[in-house]
Design an enzyme around this catalytic site. Structure first.
Site, PDB file in Angstrom:
ATOM      1  N   ASN A 142       0.816  -1.214   0.000  1.00  0.00           N
ATOM      2  CA  ASN A 142       0.000   0.000   0.000  1.00  0.00           C
ATOM      3  C   ASN A 142       0.848   1.262   0.000  1.00  0.00           C
ATOM      4  O   ASN A 142       1.726   1.421  -0.844  1.00  0.00           O
ATOM      5  CB  ASN A 142      -1.001  -0.042   1.156  1.00  0.00           C
ATOM      6  CG  ASN A 142      -2.426   0.111   0.684  1.00  0.00           C
ATOM      7  OD1 ASN A 142      -2.724   0.936  -0.187  1.00  0.00           O
ATOM      8  ND2 ASN A 142      -3.322  -0.687   1.227  1.00  0.00           N
TER       9      ASN A 142
ATOM     10  N   ASP B   2      -3.775   2.493   5.041  1.00  0.00           N
ATOM     11  CA  ASP B   2      -3.945   2.315   3.592  1.00  0.00           C
ATOM     12  C   ASP B   2      -2.952   3.207   2.866  1.00  0.00           C
ATOM     13  O   ASP B   2      -1.761   2.956   2.887  1.00  0.00           O
ATOM     14  CB  ASP B   2      -5.403   2.619   3.231  1.00  0.00           C
ATOM     15  CG  ASP B   2      -5.830   2.011   1.911  1.00  0.00           C
ATOM     16  OD1 ASP B   2      -5.027   2.022   0.965  1.00  0.00           O
ATOM     17  OD2 ASP B   2      -6.975   1.535   1.794  1.00  0.00           O
TER      18      ASP B   2
END
Length: 318
Positions: free
Chosen positions: A175, A229
């Protein structure tokens, strides 16, 4: 337009206010990969599971959207240096060059730049960025099955004229990425590790070494773990960490691990962020509407009044 009230917070005795506003017609079912393009004063991002690219034109305050012909996935979008209508896009496990004028409702793949894990049919490319020298960095994740159980992803580096290099294996969900030239650091998130790591980074060679945890999002109970994230950085070296299912972006000092600010959103699945705007002081934030999340899930936002500036996106050298 829905307007979220101004949020006022007091930090270290100083009062500041920030404002969150949705961009018009900016919905993406799985919005990801925001990239600010200075030359076009536009924010590019993807609707990952729709195989679509989006462009928010700052001057027009308008979003354009295109579907990539023949593709079902678009993990990221990176403008190509010196070629205004070409973009590197993650389609499945391929990094392809897509031709798009930024306005048309369809776009075409013109060639494949490279492919990774060709036999790993249950994997796909996820987040990717370009380092300050024009190199590609990005990684894969399990797309079918439990990515927390099957850590079959990898993180890669590629530069023009060279081969793809594996930087890191044993990755669950590759990510967020960011670089700090002043501190000579590279920052990276594997969502399934619940943490942000820093690496010493050689900007001349592209080599990352000496990983250290700088921010830990684990909670007392695994079901409460926050999922880091996407990631961006400001010019002071502070990190902005998006939390999937956390409704929050955390501004943190990576030297101390301290949370400096919590930016709250009216939807849970915050996927990524990038600074942009004419002065690079607007934080653009993508979100998702996975698993039947109600509106305004999937909206793309701008956050103003943060008293911070960031860096523009870097074009990929091919």
């Amino acid at each position: 337009m829905l307007l979220i009230p101004v949020v006022t917070v007091c930090l270290f005795g100083l009062t500041m206010s920030y404002k969150i506003e949705p961009l018009p017609d900016s919905y993406a079912g799985l919005g990801e990969g925001p990239h600010w393009d200075v030359a076009r004063q536009s924010l590019y991002y993807v609707d990952l599971e729709a195989g679509s690219l989006l462009r928010y034109d700052y001057g027009q305050n308008k979003v354009y959207k295109t579907k990539i012909e023949g593709e079902t996935l678009a993990g990221f979008v990176l403008p190509v240096e010196g070629r205004p209508q070409e973009f590197a896009v993650g389609c499945g496990r391929r990094v392809v060059i897509v031709n798009w004028d930024g306005v048309s409702t369809s776009a075409k793949v013109v060639r494949t730049l490279f492919e990774v894990q060709p036999l790993m049919e249950k994997n796909r490319l996820n987040d990717a960025k370009v380092d300050p020298r024009g190199r590609f960095f990005g990684g894969t994740m399990r797309y079918i099955g439990d990515e927390f159980e099957f850590r079959h992803g990898e993180l890669y580096r590629w530069e023009a004229g060279g081969q793809v290099s594996v930087i890191k294996g044993d990755v669950g969900i590759s990510n967020g990425l960011a670089w700090d030239e002043k501190a000579k650091k590279f920052y990276y998130i594997d969502t399934t590790d619940y943490e942000v790591k820093s690496y010493d980074y050689d900007f001349e060679t592209g080599v990352a070494s000496n990983p250290q945890v700088v921010f830990n999002l684990r909670k007392n109970s695994p079901k409460d773990h926050l999922l880091p994230d996407g990631l961006t950085i400001d010019t002071e070296g502070n990190l902005y960490v998006a939390t999937f299912n956390g409704a929050t972006i955390y501004k943190i000092n990576p030297n101390t691990g301290k949370i400096l600010l919590e930016i709250k959103f009216p939807t849970k699945q915050i996927t990524s962020a990038a600074f942009g705007g004419p002065n690079l002081d607007i934080l653009y934030v993508t979100t998702a509407a996975k698993f039947d999340q109600p509106a305004p899930a999937g909206t793309t936002y701008k956050v103003t009044g943060l008293n911070a500036t960031g860096y523009p996106g870097v074009n990929l050298k091919v």
